[in-house]
Design an enzyme around this catalytic site. Structure first.
Site, PDB file in Angstrom:
ATOM      1  N   ASP A 280      79.126 -27.551 -25.996  1.00 41.47           N
ATOM      2  CA  ASP A 280      79.797 -28.478 -25.092  1.00 41.47           C
ATOM      3  C   ASP A 280      81.292 -28.548 -25.409  1.00 41.47           C
ATOM      4  OD1 ASP A 280      79.438 -30.783 -23.109  1.00 41.47           O
ATOM      5  OD2 ASP A 280      80.448 -31.791 -24.771  1.00 41.47           O
ATOM      6  N   GLU A 312      80.697 -24.042 -22.703  1.00 41.20           N
ATOM      7  CA  GLU A 312      81.185 -24.791 -21.546  1.00 41.20           C
ATOM      8  C   GLU A 312      82.684 -24.957 -21.737  1.00 41.20           C
ATOM      9  OE1 GLU A 312      81.163 -29.183 -19.502  1.00 41.20           O
ATOM     10  OE2 GLU A 312      81.455 -28.812 -21.630  1.00 41.20           O
TER      11      GLU A 312
END
Length: 547
Positions: A280, A312
């Site tokens: 993330d 991401e």
């Protein structure tokens, strides 16, 4: 059986630390600091389950100098939800996480380029369908695996499962990086879920938060500036204390944040046998050296089995992924943005659309470098976006099908956010997906459509290559046709209409080959000759032809 069990805490610049536990009536037990920066003590313990915590003089800037604080072990593999104490389990004289016995499966798992990923939130995906808002757990997800097998996916990506504050968020502010979120079940339950997935040929990937943590993570209480940036580097995109991957401790020859994150990754891959990690907020981590290193650590822990490191990074960048680069793949946000605009009718831009259907035009090396999606946990469902534009009922489902075709036939690895495959539309704040929607004809028909497209993708190796040729472009009618193929003769052709107009006897010239083609989505045959192929093409419809 009584054994000597060592307790240790890495706190190299703190002055004093002691151990308190249920095994000693919570009386303080002194700990001794060693040259490697650890406080240590050894306790004689019988086999059993105990709770413990550390008491230390903090060096964190937001506390008084050398203020005494109580913390749980940053390396705890289990946290008691009521007390927030660390839990230690001793069996046959050794620390254990649990007594789960892994099953041996001969079922082969798909390679990275074969993946069809299903992203799900444990609490919102399943459990208590009859009770409406009851949150699900790992056992409930296991009960839904047959559904996922029917759909045809071969990988699941779990939103974070590490222990976080409370019981009702998505887990993006982890407090304990090696412990299971207690509201989802026990460690044995997660292992059984992973086992059950593996026996069905489904890989399991997990979301990992290595950019930041909860403000009450034990590391913040020990010595904040040792592991974290003193303050947020980008206050508008900050979700908690941010790990400092630039900090190097010359005295101990260690990068503290690297060491902790690396230990966490090794633990999850080795203890839970996961098959991939999605990192993330890679843009906020902003350290390619660390990203390369952590991906190597994950692959090392996975040993010989396939492993997938996914970033991401928004906005996305091809510099992060591919051969000799930090990550294997990244979320393809521009695919989501462009496909959404085209199925909603916001605009028609052939060049922009072709760029996301063929990621190599954006600088990626091949299709395995991007994860395509129509939505994810951070975005609205397509049905909600269509509804915002006044597009409902049959028309909305038709456009959702157009998006599904693009998702399953573009260059790249497709990912489905839970419920999208049957037309879920609730806002993301309502965490439970509504399984009763499947009883509706339009919703169930969309599920069958996804199921068919997934079967098409799995049975046609052309869709797992990076080969794509946009052989017909018609800006006036807003039609785009493209060909996917491999060198062994597999071919898939997509003809997509991005207008409201029904196109009767529409001619697509220069079809890749002549002869009989089978239209996959509605199951009929058409002949292509030297002049091309003629078809009837509905508004906002795609037809998929297989040779």
């Amino acid at each position: 059986m009584t054994s000597s069990i060592e307790f240790k805490l890495f706190a190299p610049y703190n002055q004093k630390t002691s151990l308190c536990g249920s095994f000693g009536n919570w009386e303080e037990i002194p700990m001794t600091k060693t040259e490697d920066g650890y406080f240590r003590t050894t306790i004689e313990l019988e086999d059993g389950i105990y709770q413990y915590k550390f008491r230390l003089q903090s060096k964190s800037w937001f506390l008084e100098p050398n203020q005494w604080v109580d913390i749980s072990d940053p390396y705890a593999t289990e946290i008691d939800d009521n007390t927030q104490n660390a839990v230690i389990r001793i069996k046959e004289g050794k620390r254990i996480v649990d007594s789960y016995i892994w099953q041996d499966h001969d079922q082969p798992l798909p390679n990275n380029d074969e993946l069809i990923i299903y992203e799900l939130f444990v609490s919102g995906f399943s459990g208590g369908e009859e009770e409406g808002k009851k949150r699900g757990n790992f056992e409930d997800v296991i009960e839904k695996l047959d559904y996922l097998c029917e759909l045809g996916i071969n990988a699941i990506e779990l939103l974070p499962v590490q222990e976080y504050p409370g019981d009702d968020n998505w887990g993006y502010t982890p407090r304990y990086f090696l412990a299971i979120e207690s509201s989802y079940g026990k460690s044995e339950d997660l292992k059984r879920l992973i086992d059950e997935c593996h026996c069905r040929g489904i890989r399991v990937m997990m979301d990992s938060i290595l950019n930041h943590c909860d403000a009450d993570c034990p590391l913040t209480q020990i010595d904040y500036d040792y592991w974290f940036h003193h303050s947020a580097r980008d206050p508008d995109n900050s979700w908690g204390p941010e790990f400092n991957y630039e900090h190097y401790d010359e005295n101990l020859n260690v990068k503290p944040a690297w060491q902790f994150s690396g230990d966490a990754v090794h633990f999850w891959v080795e203890e839970y046998r996961i098959d991939g990690i999605r990192y993330d907020a890679a843009r906020q981590i902003a350290n390619y050296d660390f990203m390369s290193w952590i991906a190597q650590q994950a692959r090392k822990a996975a040993s010989m089995k396939p492993f997938f490191n996914i970033a991401e990074h928004i906005p996305e960048t091809p510099d992060l992924v591919g051969f000799d680069k930090p990550m294997d793949s990244c979320w393809h946000e521009s695919f989501y943005q462009q496909v959404l605009k085209h199925i909603c009718g916001d605009h028609f831009d052939l060049d922009a659309l072709k760029e996301v259907l063929d990621c190599r035009r954006q600088g990626y090396l091949d299709g395995s470098n991007v994860i395509n999606y129509l939505t994810n946990h951070d975005r609205k469902y397509p049905m909600a976006d269509l509804g915002d534009r006044g597009i409902f009922e049959a028309e909305a489902f038709k456009r959702a099908k157009l998006g599904a075709v693009l998702l399953m036939t573009a260059v790249g690895i497709p990912m489905i956010w839970m419920g999208s495959e049957f037309g879920e539309f609730q806002t993301q704040q309502q965490v439970k997906i509504d399984w009763t929607l499947l009883a509706n004809e339009l919703n169930h028909n969309l599920f069958d459509y996804y199921k068919g497209l997934i079967a098409l993708r799995k049975s046609n190796p052309a869709l797992r290559t990076s080969n794509i040729d946009f052989f017909w472009e018609d800006p006036e009618t807003k039609v785009l046709a493209y060909n996917r193929w491999n060198d062994q003769g597999s071919r898939v052709v997509v003809v997509a209409n991005f207008s409201d107009n029904f196109l009767k006897d529409y001619s697509v010239p220069s079809f890749p080959t002549t002869g009989t083609w089978h239209e996959w989505t509605t199951n009929y045959d058409l002949e292509a000759d030297q002049t091309g192929l003629k078809l009837n093409l509905g508004g906002y419809e795609a037809q998929v032809f297989v040779k």
